[in-house]
Design an enzyme around this catalytic site. Structure first.
Site, PDB file in Angstrom:
ATOM      1  N   LYS A  83      12.857  66.023  11.975  1.00  0.00           N
ATOM      2  CA  LYS A  83      14.081  65.369  12.453  1.00  0.00           C
ATOM      3  C   LYS A  83      14.772  64.676  11.281  1.00  0.00           C
ATOM      4  CE  LYS A  83      15.610  62.085  16.040  1.00  0.00           C
ATOM      5  NZ  LYS A  83      15.170  61.133  17.079  1.00  0.00           N
ATOM      6  N   SER A 124      17.165  62.053  21.569  1.00  0.00           N
ATOM      7  CA  SER A 124      17.950  62.390  20.401  1.00  0.00           C
ATOM      8  C   SER A 124      17.291  63.418  19.481  1.00  0.00           C
ATOM      9  CB  SER A 124      18.222  61.119  19.586  1.00  0.00           C
ATOM     10  OG  SER A 124      16.992  60.567  19.117  1.00  0.00           O
ATOM     11  N   SER A 131      13.252  59.742  23.139  1.00  0.00           N
ATOM     12  CA  SER A 131      13.844  60.805  22.320  1.00  0.00           C
ATOM     13  C   SER A 131      12.909  61.921  21.881  1.00  0.00           C
ATOM     14  CB  SER A 131      14.480  60.197  21.075  1.00  0.00           C
ATOM     15  OG  SER A 131      15.746  59.701  21.399  1.00  0.00           O
TER      16      SER A 131
HETATM   17  N1  GLN Z   1      18.495  57.878  24.874  1.00  0.00           N
HETATM   18  C1  GLN Z   1      18.005  56.587  24.493  1.00  0.00           C
HETATM   19  C2  GLN Z   1      19.077  55.871  23.716  1.00  0.00           C
HETATM   20  O1  GLN Z   1      20.115  56.413  23.610  1.00  0.00           O
HETATM   21  C3  GLN Z   1      16.758  56.741  23.668  1.00  0.00           C
HETATM   22  C4  GLN Z   1      17.017  57.248  22.302  1.00  0.00           C
HETATM   23  C5  GLN Z   1      15.783  57.341  21.455  1.00  0.00           C
HETATM   24  O2  GLN Z   1      14.660  57.349  21.962  1.00  0.00           O
HETATM   25  N2  GLN Z   1      15.998  57.352  20.166  1.00  0.00           N
HETATM   26  O3  GLN Z   1      18.895  54.803  23.217  1.00  0.00           O
END
Ligand code: GLN
Length: 487
Positions: free
Chosen positions: A79, A154, A178
């Protein structure tokens, strides 16, 4: 089966037996990326030359009979939130679009020590803020199961790359879901380790009290292998913990006899898709058949976790992202007058709308007079959420929930409504708030053929039990063996 669909454990064997070389394998994956990634957009950067060099070195070691690790010569994707020395690390943002780190994240150093091969950096929501990978400066990633749908986020690029056969395994990060949510949307396995299990040194910070690095893989065995490689104390990360790291391969046991599984009633809410509910219900029946003791439990503060998360994560983000000022990192606007104007222009140009929204929310929540009403309250709710889990784990070994309330949604479907998007993590967020580990495994398909995932949660530092539960579930089912219709 073609090389690009194989697992780490299968390929490890083939490499040792010289049925395939790491170079052939790496070339096959680079070829596959070249052929299909314009449909998927899993990668932001492909580091082809370095990958081929690393593969050649792995082959030389194999020729000499040296096998330092299970990941020797295995091509992985990373990532784009993890710093990679000499390879740009964008975090899905314009502000870091040309940033080339001078050091490797600890997890990258660990994988390098294992002689893994790095194919490149995968797409993500900008600064990991999102649940669909649509918030990337580099454009959205498509779900390999249905190209008009999101892969989740994400870590959507990493999940899509694993699912589409564009790498063998990948690393992601999880602040509120994410890793697990994209794993469930893409029909693969994703694990968020206990907070403190994996070093965050070199992970671009979003919300430091919640962020963890973890693996995305094709099956649970591969997940254990990657976890073994990245876990452990790191003096560079004061939140990493000096606990002994168990060999998680030993948890790959196909046995659930007597395991107590709690099903929280608060997780079967209005808004959960009928296909998800059905898949979870039949999974519970199967688990019982194989010897687990499932019963309903209560996590009474679940309802408040999402709201508290969006105070805590935005507050931490507003502070963490103050460092992008056009001086020390990345993009700097042209044509400014004085330093304040430079900051303003740089940040206005460099950040996308979701990141700006979070910085503003977080700054507000931390400002004088509001801190007590928002941030302190959210921190108190967090303690209650954690206590819910502590209490539940007195009588249960693992907790089972759906990973996400719905299967993958359509690209563009939720971009106009941030609240709808935030709801996609309603089942994963409490886990980060409590700091406990969680794993998502494929548990079925919707009527439209989209993957559904279930989540096992465990006690702090008890990755072993959730891996055992996930492994037994997976080995008795075949959902993880299906491949998306992409070629
Ligand atoms: N979707 C959640 C957010 O937008 C979690 C994102 C993540 O785990 N980085 O904060």
């Amino acid at each position: 089966m073609e090389l690009h669909w194989l697992t780490i454990h299968q390929l490890k064997q083939m490499l040792r037996e010289k049925k395939v070389s790491s170079l052939e394998l790496t070339q096959a994956l680079i070829h596959r990326i070249g052929r299909i990634d314009d449909q998927i957009h899993a990668y932001v950067t492909v580091t082809e030359e370095d990958a081929l060099q690393q593969a050649k070195r792995a082959d030389e070691m194999i020729a000499k009979g040296e096998h330092p690790s299970e990941l020797l010569g295995i091509p992985l994707a990373i990532k784009d939130i993890l710093c990679t020395r000499g390879a740009r690390t964008t975090c899905g943002s314009k502000i870091l679009a040309d940033y080339i780190p001078s050091y490797d994240a600890t997890v990258i150093q660990k994988l390098k020590a294992e002689e893994a091969v790095f194919l490149g950096k995968t797409n993500m929501d900008e600064f990991a803020m999102g649940s669909s990978t649509e918030n990337s400066y580099f454009g959205p990633t498509q779900n390999p199961w249905a190209l008009d749908r999101v892969p989740g986020g994400s870590s959507g690029g990493s999940a899509a790359a694993v699912a589409a056969g564009e790498c063998i395994g990948a690393l992601g990060s999880d602040t509120g879901g994410s890793i697990r949510q994209p794993a469930s949307f893409c029909g693969i396995v994703g694990l968020k380790p206990t907070y403190g299990r994996v070093s965050r040194y070199g992970l671009v910070a979003f919300a430091s009290s919640l962020d963890q690095v973890g693996p995305l893989t094709r099956d649970v065995e591969d997940c254990a292998i990657l976890m073994n490689a990245v876990c452990g104390y790191d003096p560079h990360d004061s939140t990493s913990v000096k606990f002994k790291v168990p060999d998680l391969r030993k948890a790959l046991v196909r046995d659930l006899t007597g395991m107590k599984i709690g099903i929280p009633k608060e997780y079967f809410i209005e808004g959960i898709a009928p296909d998800v509910e059905k898949a979870i219900e039949s999974s519970i029946e199967l688990l019982q058949k194989w010897g687990a003791r499932c019963r309903e439990i209560s996590l009474p503060h679940t309802d408040y976790a999402l709201a508290a998360y969006y105070i805590i994560c935005t507050a931490e983000a507003s502070s963490n992202l103050a460092r992008y000022d056009g001086v020390r990192y990345g993009h700097r606007a042209a044509g400014y007058r004085g330093i304040v104007d430079m900051y303003r222009k740089t940040r206005t140009e460099g950040f996308g709308p979701e990141v700006k929204r979070r910085i503003m929310l977080g700054t507000y929540a931390l400002s004088a007079g509001y801190y007590e009403a928002y941030y302190r309250k959210a921190a108190q709710v967090r303690t209650l959420v954690k206590q819910d889990f502590d209490h539940a784990f007195k009588e249960t070994d693992v907790i089972l929930t759906p990973t996400s309330p719905t299967p993958a949604f359509r690209i563009g479907e939720k971009t106009e409504d941030p609240l709808q998007m935030y709801l996609m993590d309603v089942f994963t967020i409490p886990v980060n708030m409590a700091g406990i580990p969680g794993i998502s495994v494929p548990c079925g398909f919707s009527r439209q053929g989209l993957p559904v995932g279930l989540q096992f949660l465990g006690r702090h530092f008890d990755e072993e039990t959730i891996i055992r539960a996930a492994y037994t579930f997976e080995q008795n089912t075949d959902f993880h063996l299906r491949k998306p219709p992409i070629d």
